[in-house]
Write a protein that holds these residues in place. Structure first.
Motif, PDB file in Angstrom:
ATOM      1  N   ASP A 649       0.896  -1.416  -0.072  1.00  0.00           N
ATOM      2  CA  ASP A 649       0.114  -0.098  -0.103  1.00  0.00           C
ATOM      3  C   ASP A 649       0.880   1.163  -0.044  1.00  0.00           C
ATOM      4  O   ASP A 649       1.929   1.196   0.608  1.00  0.00           O
ATOM      5  CB  ASP A 649      -0.916  -0.061   1.366  1.00  0.00           C
ATOM      6  N   SER A 708      -7.244   0.192  -6.043  1.00  0.00           N
ATOM      7  CA  SER A 708      -6.666  -1.200  -5.747  1.00  0.00           C
ATOM      8  C   SER A 708      -5.940  -1.604  -6.705  1.00  0.00           C
ATOM      9  O   SER A 708      -6.645  -1.712  -7.946  1.00  0.00           O
ATOM     10  CB  SER A 708      -7.623  -2.263  -4.993  1.00  0.00           C
ATOM     11  N   THR A 710      -3.914  -5.142  -8.484  1.00  0.00           N
ATOM     12  CA  THR A 710      -3.589  -6.481  -8.300  1.00  0.00           C
ATOM     13  C   THR A 710      -2.890  -6.984  -9.296  1.00  0.00           C
ATOM     14  O   THR A 710      -2.845  -6.725 -10.276  1.00  0.00           O
ATOM     15  CB  THR A 710      -5.102  -7.265  -8.468  1.00  0.00           C
ATOM     16  N   LYS A 723      -2.352  -7.989  -3.963  1.00  0.00           N
ATOM     17  CA  LYS A 723      -3.268  -6.702  -4.122  1.00  0.00           C
ATOM     18  C   LYS A 723      -2.716  -5.482  -3.176  1.00  0.00           C
ATOM     19  O   LYS A 723      -2.046  -5.821  -2.063  1.00  0.00           O
ATOM     20  CB  LYS A 723      -4.499  -6.891  -3.798  1.00  0.00           C
ATOM     21  N   TYR A 725      -2.960  -1.116  -2.297  1.00  0.00           N
ATOM     22  CA  TYR A 725      -3.888  -0.028  -2.582  1.00  0.00           C
ATOM     23  C   TYR A 725      -3.194   1.369  -2.575  1.00  0.00           C
ATOM     24  O   TYR A 725      -2.087   1.636  -1.849  1.00  0.00           O
ATOM     25  CB  TYR A 725      -4.782   0.357  -1.227  1.00  0.00           C
TER      26      TYR A 725
END
Length: 1185
Positions: A649, A708, A710, A723, A725
């Motif tokens: 993230d 997001s 992936t 995944k 963000y």
């Protein structure tokens, strides 16, 4: 930092789920007798047997010894037995569904054959030929009817007639027909032809002819050299739609309020026409509760109203095949009324009949007539009951069934409740129904008795029977109906009675039994079952095949599978007799079955968890007595695809550059593809983005880039997902963690569980932590689940610090583990992670035995041995069982033993409450557990015997003491004693009292309520079974109350003291007199018999003897004197002898003491009597004298 990822696997098409998830696991049985073998079912997928839902896909086949080996099993079944002993029952590989039964038998008495036949009647199964074209084209097969016209075949006269009959067989069958049970020569009729490669008849009327000429009963015969199959008897009828007869109908005159029936009487058609009523202007007649059409087509008016003559009424008949409608001449109504004005305002009047002056009437039935009727219906058809009633006001109809409720699930009301329809009638729908017609004037009812009959219907329809040479089999034809149908057997279309005799065939009612079938036994059998309501005809052929094993799949297949996954290697095969299938790896070693391998009934080999060492060439070999066939499958094991560095993230300012990493590890022999998704949709790589093998770079981040991302890494066998963000901030904002302001929460669940370093007793589990949600993770809890003993139940395995994400787990043998991880922080626990793949450890003998072993009797002649069964982590191997041993303690008997698969065993015929030595030892297919400890158990208890030496003593008038000893035969563990006692006085009983004592108590004291009553005691011992035999006693009789009081108080009375003084003075005087007389030489004769007492009334005798008594013979105080002056003896039997020391003294009737005087022959005799007679003053005088 939040991390989100997901993993998946596409896998090979042959990878399967756990057994039982999507594969039906076939049951199988092996009789303890080596001469009996049963394959209960077989499984195929794809192209393998699968039993049908009702278990009735095929008839049973039973293996039999060949004639020249009457005393031995045939070679076929010897091979089957050896195969099943070695590898368990196997099913038959085939392309169709079926159920297989094979049984070998030896010579046995007739009753054994009867029992065997009865057993076979409950089982079914036979070989079925697979759908593989190469097999179908090569194997011979008798004919089978595949398509035919319905039994009642109604045709349109305007079209050509088509009577269908199609069949299959090898060689292809030929066809011929009968008409009205006589051969139908098709060649002689130019209008009739038969379709090519089919038996379907075509009757062409384009060149003229009348269809009615061909009406009759037709039957098709399909024949090849192995038999003849028959179609149903097809009744051909031509549809008819006759015209309505011309008639002139006069107007119908009726009084207003009266009932009316307009009859339709349509012309008879085939099939029956559909009836409906309209006006002559083709307007439908409005029907309601008052006006409605009956099931017979008539139109019923419960009561006629004036407005009913505003239209006419015409009955119409619609014929199905011609699609024509015929109309009957209309009826015209003329209604006579007392109120000729048809005021429309009266139609909504609450009582229109009284407003129009129509008299009210009680209901009466228009249909059916009378108070009762009967109706018969066939099973499976619809039952229609109808009641139409007249009356003013219009009656309401209600339906009931006597003795029960209407079947709500299949009963419905029609025609404004005037009709009751029950669909799919069965026998339980028979009985009495009644309809109740009621209005405010009253009610009536009509009872309809319903009888349910039944055309024949199948209970067990005969199925095709395919056997190997020398086998036994049976055809069963069971049907039911009402009346009971009869069964007729035919063979190749001829009655069985007129067929050539066959010594290998036996008819037993609805069953034909075949023994030692040969190639010449092939035929088609027909079963015809019929009663007065219909018939059923079924064909079933008997085919005898002698086919060597054949492989049905492509040869030398290549299967690639991902490491640690589950896979299955298929090997479809066929043969007759049923071949044995075995698997070998790399052309050597023993048969593969057990441990990490599992062979299904169809021969498919499942490898439960693929390891590197499982790679190689697998060979399946199918064998029967005619030969063998084999095929090979090459298995390659590939490494899984893993994202080992996942995107994280990120929070970025608008306009900056962001890079998301995605580094992948995969099997180099597989082609890797890396793609990206945004918000779970395929990402379009534009000019601002750059995609590389291990990263994605976004230049000039904009707000639309937030979301997001992936990373999806995939090969043709599996894939992995990760995944992250991306948060985009405005220019003025300072990049911060977007989760910093969130409150603390439970951690997210761990993900991506992976098993590595696989060993026999350990495995390394690695996981990726979830987000801690602003509260550090303190612990990880690892749980496991196994699928044998408690599937779906998770158990805690171990606990690790929150700083680790990999741990070595110590495992138990032969457990199919599946793990999950739970993260814990100060807020709470996360949701469990997704489970890992399964890992089964290798087996080993048990290292422990079951706990809590007990031996206790549930009855007096048994002992139940119980224990706590071992769980999955202590079983250590398949087929966990327990060896139970027992023997009587201290008898040195040999050990009795039995093998048990449950958690209890009952030993029967044991003595009552005897100690036994018990041992329970665990055992699995890898061996036995350690020597078990010896536990002492006891057989069942019984009622104890009576307590010994039950004694009742009465030391005084207030207390009674009881004492006893334990029973001689306790027959169990004594849990106490029960004392019941009741006071009584003569015939009068007091209240019974009950006392319970501990098993160690043997004394008890009872306080008397009064000094007169006696007590009756009953004492019994108790075990767990109940109270045993009772010991009974009674308390001693108490002394007389007056006498007792006198004895207690006499010593203190003044008269008694004075009397004693007088007696003493008298004795002194007598002594003096005796001395005086003696000194003078006087002699005193005495009684010769000293033991004879002196009577109170004896006179003095001349010889000088005398009696002594107290002065004036006065009784003691308290004694009773009779009228004649004698003293009455008290009721008590006790005397003062019982309370004193003298044994010779007696009491006279007046209560006084009488001494006995005797002559002492010598000094020794006198001295010997002094002690016993000292209490008698007279004796004392004699002694002195």
């Amino acid at each position: 930092m939040r991390r989100l990822a997901a993993r998946g696997a596409a896998g090979d098409a042959r990878e399967v789920a756990a057994p039982g998830a999507d594969i039906w696991d076939c049951a199988r049985g092996w009789s303890p007798s080596s001469s009996r073998l049963t394959d209960l079912c077989a499984l195929w997928q794809p192209g393998v047997f699968l039993p049908s839902a009702d278990g009735s896909r095929a008839s049973a086949g039973v293996g039999k010894s060949r004639p020249n080996e009457a005393e031995k099993l045939s070679t076929v079944w010897k091979a089957h037995i050896e195969r099943h002993k070695a590898s368990g029952a196997r099913g038959l590989g085939s392309g169709e569904q079926g159920l297989v039964l094979r049984m070998a038998r030896q010579q046995a008495p007739p009753w054994v054959h009867i029992a065997l036949i009865l057993f076979l009647l409950s089982l079914g199964g036979a070989i079925e030929i697979p759908m593989d074209p190469s097999i179908q084209n090569e194997l011979t097969q008798p004919p089978t009817i595949t398509k035919q016209s319905v039994k009642d075949h109604i045709v349109d006269p305007r079209d050509n007639i088509l009577i269908e009959c199609e069949a299959k067989g090898n060689p292809a069958p030929s066809f011929h027909w009968t008409r009205n049970s006589r051969f139908f020569n098709i060649a002689k009729d130019p209008r009739v032809s038969m379709r090519r490669r089919s038996g379907t008849l075509v009757i062409d009327f384009r060149s003229g002819g009348r269809p009615e000429e061909y009406e009759g009963e037709y039957q098709c015969f399909a024949r090849n050299k192995f038999g003849t199959a028959l179609s149903n008897r097809i009744r051909l009828q031509v549809s008819k739609s006759p015209l309505w007869p011309k008639e002139n109908l006069d107007p119908v005159v009726v009084q207003e309020g009266a009932p009316l029936t307009l009859q339709c009487n349509p012309p008879p058609g085939l099939p029956s026409p559909v009836i409906f009523w309209m006006s002559s202007s083709m307007e439908p007649i409005t029907q309601d509760k008052r006006v409605s059409q009956g099931h017979n087509g008539d139109l019923y008016f419960s009561n006629v109203m004036l407005q009913d003559m505003q239209t006419d009424y015409s009955c119409n008949a619609r014929f199905h095949f011609t699609h024509t409608i015929q109309q009957k001449n209309p009826f015209t109504l003329k209604v006579l009324t007392n109120n000729p004005y048809n005021d429309s305002s009266l139609r909504n009047h609450p009582d229109i009949y009284s407003a129009r002056g129509v008299a009210e009437r009680t209901p009466s039935f228009m249909y059916p007539q009378g108070t009762s009727s009967s109706q018969m219906v066939l099973r499976g058809m619809d039952l229609l009951l109808e009641c139409i009633a007249s009356g003013v006001p219009t009656p309401d109809i209600a339906w009931y069934k006597k003795g029960g409720d209407l079947p709500s699930n299949k009963a419905k009301f029609e025609n404004f409740n005037k009709a009751l329809r029950i669909t799919n009638v069965s026998e339980e729908d028979s009985g009495e129904y009644f309809c109740l017609a009621s209005n405010k004037m009253g009610s009536i009812r009509h009872t309809i008795s319903v009888r349910v009959k039944a055309a024949p219907y199948w209970l067990d329809e005969p199925k095709n029977l395919i056997l190997a040479p020398g086998e036994d089999g049976r055809l069963v034809c069971r049907a039911n109906g009402n009346p009971k149908p009869t069964v007729q057997w035919m063979v190749n279309g001829e009655p069985l009675q007129s067929a050539p005799p066959n010594p290998n065939r036996e008819v037993a009612g609805d069953t034909i039994i075949f023994r030692d079938t040969q190639i010449s036994s092939r035929a088609v059998y027909q079963c015809n079952t019929s009663n007065e309501h219909g018939y059923l005809l079924a064909n079933a052929f008997v085919s005898v095949l002698d086919v060597p094993p054949r492989m049905l799949s492509a040869r030398n297949q290549l299967i690639r599978v991902i490491l640690y996954n589950r896979t299955r290697l298929d090997c479809p095969f066929f043969g007759s007799p049923i071949p044995t299938l075995r698997w070998f790896k790399n052309g050597q070693g023993s048969n593969l079955d057990g441990g990490n391998y599992h062979v299904y009934e169809n021969g498919s080999l499942e490898i439960k968890m693929i390891r590197k060492e499982d790679q190689g060439i697998y060979t399946c070999v199918a064998t029967n007595i005619l030969g063998k066939a084999e095929n090979q499958v090459r298995l390659e094991v590939k490494d899984p695809t893993r994202i080992y560095r996942m995107p994280e993230d990120q929070v970025a300012k608008r306009g900056t550059t962001v890079q998301l990493e995605c580094r992948v590890k995969h099997d180099p022999s597989l082609k890797l593809t890396v793609s990206w998704l945004k918000d779970d949709e395929p990402l379009y790589i534009g000019n601002r983005m750059k995609k590389e093998d291990d990263s994605l770079t976004i230049f000039g981040v904009a707000e639309r880039d937030q979301g997001s991302y992936t990373c999806m890494a995939s090969t043709e066998l599996d894939q992995d997902l990760a995944k992250a963000y991306l948060t985009v901030l405005a220019d003025q904002a300072t990049p911060t963690n977007r989760l910093a302001a969130l409150p603390k929460g439970r951690p997210d669940r761990p993900r991506d569980l992976e098993l590595t370093d696989l060993a026999e007793r350990s495995v390394r589990l690695t996981w990726i932590p979830g987000d801690d949600n602003n509260s550090p993770i303190t612990d990880y809890v690892v749980q496991f689940e196994e699928d044998q003993f408690q599937p779906g139940v998770w158990h805690d395995h171990s606990r690790f610090p929150g700083s680790v994400n990999s741990a070595v787990l110590h495992l138990s043998p032969y457990v199919n583990y599946q793990f999950r991880v739970i993260a814990v922080n100060e807020v709470g626990s996360s949701h469990p992670s997704l489970p890992s793949e399964r890992y089964r450890t290798s087996g080993a003998p048990p290292e422990s035995n079951p706990s809590d072993v007990k031996g206790e009797g549930t009855r007096k002649n048994n002992m139940e041995i119980t224990w706590t069964p071992m769980n999955a982590t202590s079983a250590f191997g398949p087929n966990l069982r327990y060896i139970v041993k027992w023997r009587r303690r201290e008898t040195r008997e040999t050990w009795n033993n039995v093998t048990v698969w449950g958690s209890r065993y009952v030993v029967g015929q044991t003595p009552v409450y005897v100690p036994y030595e018990i041992r329970v030892q665990a055992e699995n297919d890898f061996g036995k557990g350690p020597e078990p400890d010896t536990i002492i158990g006891y057989s069942g208890e019984d009622l104890p015997s009576a307590p010994r030496r039950f004694r009742v003593r009465q030391p005084n008038l207030e207390t009674i003491n009881l004492e006893w000893d334990h029973p001689e035969h306790p027959n169990g563990i004594l849990i106490g004693y029960i004392l019941r006692y009741v006071p009584f006085n003569g015939t009068k009983l007091g209240k019974q009292m009950v006392e319970n004592f501990s098993p160690n108590q043997t004394k008890f004291s009872v306080q008397r309520a009064d000094p007169v009553s006696r007590y009756r005691f009953s004492l019994s011992a108790r075990t767990q079974v109940g109270s045993g035999e009772a010991a009974t006693e009674e308390s001693p009789a108490p002394p007389n109350e007056a006498y007792t009081n006198n004895q207690a108080d006499i010593a203190t009375q003044g008269w008694f003291i004075g009397l004693m003084c007088a007696i003493a003075l008298l004795v002194l005087i007598l002594l003096i007199v005796c001395f005086i007389k003696r000194s003078r030489g006087g002699k005193y004769p005495v009684r010769e018999k000293k033991d004879v007492p002196l009577g109170p009334e004896d006179p003095k005798e001349e010889d000088g003897s005398f009696d002594y008594s107290d002065e004036d013979n006065k009784p003691l105080q308290g004694s009773q004197t009779s009228l004649d002056g004698t003293i009455k003896q008290q009721e008590s039997d006790d005397s003062l002898v019982d309370y004193g020391e003298g044994g010779e003294g007696q009491f006279n009737e007046d209560g006084s003491f009488i001494g006995q005087y005797t002559v002492k022959k010598d000094k020794e005799e006198t001295e010997g009597n002094e002690s016993s007679e000292a209490t008698s003053p007279v004796n004392a005088i004699y002694s002195l004298a």
